[in-house]
Design a protein around this motif. Structure first.
Motif, mmCIF file in Angstrom:
data_model
loop_
_atom_site.group_PDB
_atom_site.id
_atom_site.type_symbol
_atom_site.label_atom_id
_atom_site.label_comp_id
_atom_site.label_asym_id
_atom_site.label_seq_id
_atom_site.Cartn_x
_atom_site.Cartn_y
_atom_site.Cartn_z
ATOM 1 N N PRO A 21 62.653 -77.370 14.560
ATOM 2 C CA PRO A 21 61.443 -77.532 13.694
ATOM 3 C C PRO A 21 60.137 -78.100 14.464
ATOM 4 C CG PRO A 21 63.056 -79.206 13.613
ATOM 5 C CD PRO A 21 63.564 -78.262 14.216
ATOM 6 N N SER A 22 59.011 -77.946 13.933
ATOM 7 C CA SER A 22 57.868 -78.481 14.630
ATOM 8 C C SER A 22 57.817 -79.869 14.413
ATOM 9 C CB SER A 22 56.647 -77.638 13.853
ATOM 10 O OG SER A 22 56.536 -78.317 12.529
ATOM 11 N N CYS A 23 57.001 -80.522 15.257
ATOM 12 C CA CYS A 23 56.627 -81.840 15.082
ATOM 13 C C CYS A 23 56.152 -82.337 13.576
ATOM 14 C CB CYS A 23 55.537 -82.405 16.060
ATOM 15 S SG CYS A 23 55.820 -81.963 17.647
ATOM 16 N N CYS A 74 58.554 -82.648 10.471
ATOM 17 C CA CYS A 74 59.280 -83.777 10.241
ATOM 18 C C CYS A 74 58.027 -85.124 9.767
ATOM 19 C CB CYS A 74 60.001 -84.306 11.412
ATOM 20 S SG CYS A 74 61.701 -83.337 11.304
ATOM 21 N N HIS A 75 56.899 -85.045 10.721
ATOM 22 C CA HIS A 75 56.086 -86.055 10.690
ATOM 23 C C HIS A 75 54.812 -85.830 9.687
ATOM 24 C CE1 HIS A 75 58.349 -88.487 13.678
ATOM 25 N NE2 HIS A 75 58.273 -87.427 14.578
ATOM 26 N N MET A 115 51.085 -90.913 12.383
ATOM 27 C CA MET A 115 51.197 -91.773 13.583
ATOM 28 C C MET A 115 50.006 -92.799 13.883
ATOM 29 S SD MET A 115 53.503 -90.430 15.258
ATOM 30 C CE MET A 115 54.705 -89.563 14.788
ATOM 31 N N ALA A 126 50.721 -95.893 15.885
ATOM 32 C CA ALA A 126 52.000 -95.576 16.745
ATOM 33 C C ALA A 126 51.972 -95.983 18.099
ATOM 34 C CB ALA A 126 52.652 -94.225 16.546
ATOM 35 N N ARG A 156 52.152 -99.588 19.901
ATOM 36 C CA ARG A 156 53.166 -100.258 19.983
ATOM 37 C C ARG A 156 54.258 -99.813 20.963
ATOM 38 N NH1 ARG A 156 52.710 -99.288 14.362
ATOM 39 N NH2 ARG A 156 54.079 -97.484 14.327
ATOM 40 N N TYR A 157 53.683 -99.090 22.080
ATOM 41 C CA TYR A 157 54.539 -98.679 23.114
ATOM 42 C C TYR A 157 53.791 -99.340 24.421
ATOM 43 C CZ TYR A 157 56.937 -95.375 20.262
ATOM 44 O OH TYR A 157 57.558 -94.957 19.318
ATOM 45 N N ARG A 210 59.181 -91.474 24.106
ATOM 46 C CA ARG A 210 59.343 -91.371 22.773
ATOM 47 C C ARG A 210 59.204 -89.752 22.274
ATOM 48 N NH1 ARG A 210 62.498 -93.194 20.010
ATOM 49 N NH2 ARG A 210 61.611 -95.231 19.700
ATOM 50 N N CYS A 251 62.190 -87.216 21.022
ATOM 51 C CA CYS A 251 61.817 -86.244 19.850
ATOM 52 C C CYS A 251 62.170 -84.911 20.158
ATOM 53 C CB CYS A 251 60.698 -86.363 19.126
ATOM 54 S SG CYS A 251 60.642 -87.859 17.937
ATOM 55 N N ARG A 286 66.516 -84.829 20.940
ATOM 56 C CA ARG A 286 67.314 -85.417 19.944
ATOM 57 C C ARG A 286 67.132 -84.625 18.618
ATOM 58 N NH1 ARG A 286 66.080 -91.716 19.712
ATOM 59 N NH2 ARG A 286 66.974 -92.317 21.740
ATOM 60 N N HIS A 287 65.606 -84.437 18.179
ATOM 61 C CA HIS A 287 65.309 -83.806 17.232
ATOM 62 C C HIS A 287 64.863 -82.335 16.954
ATOM 63 C CE1 HIS A 287 65.770 -87.893 15.296
ATOM 64 N NE2 HIS A 287 64.776 -88.483 16.267
ATOM 65 N N GLN A 288 64.188 -81.966 17.998
ATOM 66 C CA GLN A 288 63.693 -80.588 18.079
ATOM 67 C C GLN A 288 64.765 -79.627 18.852
ATOM 68 O OE1 GLN A 288 59.783 -80.699 19.775
ATOM 69 N NE2 GLN A 288 59.200 -79.775 18.064
ATOM 70 N N ILE A 300 49.992 -83.489 23.856
ATOM 71 C CA ILE A 300 50.730 -83.836 22.840
ATOM 72 C C ILE A 300 50.509 -85.432 22.827
ATOM 73 C CG2 ILE A 300 52.882 -83.961 23.920
ATOM 74 C CD1 ILE A 300 52.015 -82.940 20.345
HETATM 75 C C1 HEC Z 1 63.626 -83.394 12.949
HETATM 76 C C2 HEC Z 1 62.633 -84.446 12.976
HETATM 77 C C3 HEC Z 1 61.658 -84.664 14.033
HETATM 78 C C4 HEC Z 1 60.984 -83.937 14.794
HETATM 79 C C5 HEC Z 1 60.976 -82.337 14.872
HETATM 80 C C6 HEC Z 1 60.130 -84.822 15.427
HETATM 81 N N1 HEC Z 1 60.522 -85.879 15.524
HETATM 82 FE FE1 HEC Z 1 59.395 -87.487 16.000
HETATM 83 N N2 HEC Z 1 60.752 -88.703 15.061
HETATM 84 C C7 HEC Z 1 61.495 -88.294 14.284
HETATM 85 C C8 HEC Z 1 62.431 -89.553 13.620
HETATM 86 C C9 HEC Z 1 63.542 -89.637 12.794
HETATM 87 C C10 HEC Z 1 61.705 -90.693 14.293
HETATM 88 C C11 HEC Z 1 62.010 -92.214 14.313
HETATM 89 C C12 HEC Z 1 62.811 -92.710 15.656
HETATM 90 C C13 HEC Z 1 64.124 -91.717 16.038
HETATM 91 O O1 HEC Z 1 64.947 -91.694 15.399
HETATM 92 O O2 HEC Z 1 64.037 -91.261 17.419
HETATM 93 C C14 HEC Z 1 60.648 -90.121 15.145
HETATM 94 C C15 HEC Z 1 59.655 -90.796 15.712
HETATM 95 C C16 HEC Z 1 58.542 -90.401 16.533
HETATM 96 C C17 HEC Z 1 57.614 -91.341 17.070
HETATM 97 C C18 HEC Z 1 57.572 -92.788 17.246
HETATM 98 C C19 HEC Z 1 56.727 -93.112 16.044
HETATM 99 C C20 HEC Z 1 56.444 -94.758 15.907
HETATM 100 O O3 HEC Z 1 56.015 -95.097 15.063
HETATM 101 O O4 HEC Z 1 56.895 -95.357 16.972
HETATM 102 C C21 HEC Z 1 56.761 -90.170 17.708
HETATM 103 C C22 HEC Z 1 55.480 -90.641 18.487
HETATM 104 C C23 HEC Z 1 57.096 -89.055 17.476
HETATM 105 N N3 HEC Z 1 58.323 -89.028 16.747
HETATM 106 C C24 HEC Z 1 56.391 -87.901 17.920
HETATM 107 C C25 HEC Z 1 56.959 -86.504 17.659
HETATM 108 C C26 HEC Z 1 56.385 -85.451 18.148
HETATM 109 C C27 HEC Z 1 55.069 -85.471 19.026
HETATM 110 C C28 HEC Z 1 57.079 -84.367 18.070
HETATM 111 C C29 HEC Z 1 57.169 -82.827 18.367
HETATM 112 C C30 HEC Z 1 57.132 -82.806 19.803
HETATM 113 C C31 HEC Z 1 58.399 -84.935 17.035
HETATM 114 N N4 HEC Z 1 57.973 -85.992 17.097
HETATM 115 C C32 HEC Z 1 59.280 -84.256 16.505
HETATM 116 C C33 HEC Z 1 61.841 -87.125 13.969
HETATM 117 C C34 HEC Z 1 61.401 -85.992 14.308
#
Ligand code: HEC
Ligand code: HEC
Length: 264
Positions: A75-77, A80-81, A88, A91, A94-95, A111, A115, A118-120, A135
């Motif tokens: 999935p795209s960023c 989820c966000h 953001m 956000a 705080r780093y 971070r 993502c 772990r998430h993508q 990005i």
């Molecule tokens: C499947 C869902 C998902 C996707 C896709 C995803 N994220 Fe996340 N992201 C999360 C979750 C859940 C968190 C909370 C921290 C964690 O669990 O890793 C997070 C946390 C973050 C944070 C930290 C925010 C904070 O307040 O500290 C950033 C920045 C971020 N993501 C950027 C991205 C970017 C850029 C992408 C694409 C390249 C992306 N994320 C893709 C789920 C996702």
């Protein structure tokens, strides 16, 4: 260049100050100023205009990546966000912070790579690649105008102390510490550049000398190279510890996020 640096060094009759307590500041809070106030008026007008700021070439790439869906399993960023400025805002301020899952100190790039993997379920982005710079700058831009917001507590104090130690240690063949330039000689000229207080609120930034965007770690490596010291690798624990200390010393209501900044 080396010769003029030596000339400069001979002007430096300061010692590395011994800062007694962890949270003592050498530059008094009322004197704190962003690096933006030290660059030329021409550069400042580039930084002020989103139409002229060359960093926007990277922001456009960052925005595209934010919205890009590779396939349903990746999935795209934004899926989820959601909308950048809502999810953001604040956000980046705080780093670096400790990642709860791994216990490691990570910066914003770290971070984003968490993502990605772990998430993508996608490979990490290479540090200093156009994609990573784009990005990171795009996410940081959601915090424009906000002050940095570093919190030092029991979880990260050891990283902070290591960063602080590095900041006050003389390094390299030229044998200068960060403090010698950025706390004891800010406002003075060095090779046509005015030494600033070394704050981190502009990064990633477009630098004229690089003719491109670059990360904070790239800037720090340029300073290390300037004093002929070992250049810690991008993303190394040394640069992350230093970044945490720098984030703390840049935390002040007058030092607001400028990303994407412009520098000489
Ligand atoms: C499947 C869902 C998902 C996707 C896709 C995803 N994220 Fe996340 N992201 C999360 C979750 C859940 C968190 C909370 C921290 C964690 O669990 O890793 C997070 C946390 C973050 C944070 C930290 C925010 C904070 O307040 O500290 C950033 C920045 C971020 N993501 C950027 C991205 C970017 C850029 C992408 C694409 C390249 C992306 N994320 C893709 C789920 C996702
Ligand atoms: C010989 C003097 C010197 C030393 C030592 C030095 N720097 Fe720099 N640094 C500069 C100059 C010159 C610049 C570019 C002008 C400016 O922004 O200050 C710079 C820029 C920076 C910037 C970017 C500031 C901005 O607003 O863009 C940061 C952050 C920084 N230095 C941190 C450090 C750190 C951390 C160390 C120690 C590892 C260090 N510097 C050591 C001279 C030095």
């Amino acid at each position: 260049m080396i010769r003029s640096l030596y000339l400069f060094v001979s002007l430096l009759c300061f010692s590395v100050s011994s800062v007694a307590n962890d949270f003592d500041r050498v530059v008094p809070p009322q004197a704190l100023r962003s690096g933006l106030t030290f660059i030329s008026e021409d550069l400042r007008s580039l930084a002020r205009s989103d139409d002229l700021n060359p960093a926007f070439l990277w922001i456009i790439q960052g925005e595209a990546l934010w919205k890009k869906t590779e396939s349903p399993e990746h999935p795209s960023c934004s899926s989820c966000h959601g909308e950048l400025n809502q999810s953001m805002r604040g956000a980046s301020t705080r780093y670096p912070q400790i990642d709860k899952q791994s216990g490691q100190l990570i910066n914003l790039e770290g971070r984003i790579n968490e993502c990605r993997t772990r998430h993508q379920k996608l490979p990490e982005l290479a540090l200093e690649s156009d994609e990573m710079l784009g990005i990171t700058a795009y996410v940081a831009m959601a915090s424009r105008g906000l002050p940095l917001n570093a919190h030092i507590d029991a979880s990260n104090i050891e990283h902070f102390r290591r960063g602080r130690e590095l900041y006050y240690t003389r390094m390299g063949q030229i044998n200068l510490a960060c403090t010698n330039c950025h706390e004891q000689n800010w406002g003075r000229k060095l090779q046509g550049e005015t030494i600033s207080q070394g704050h981190i609120n502009a990064y990633p930034a477009y630098r004229l000398e690089w003719q491109r965007m670059g990360s904070l770690h790239r800037r720090l490596r340029a300073c290390l190279s300037g004093v002929r010291a070992y250049m810690f690798p991008l993303g190394s624990s040394e640069l992350l510890d230093l970044e945490l200390f720098l984030a703390w010393r840049s935390t002040d209501p007058k030092i607001i996020v400028e990303s994407p900044g412009v520098r000489r």
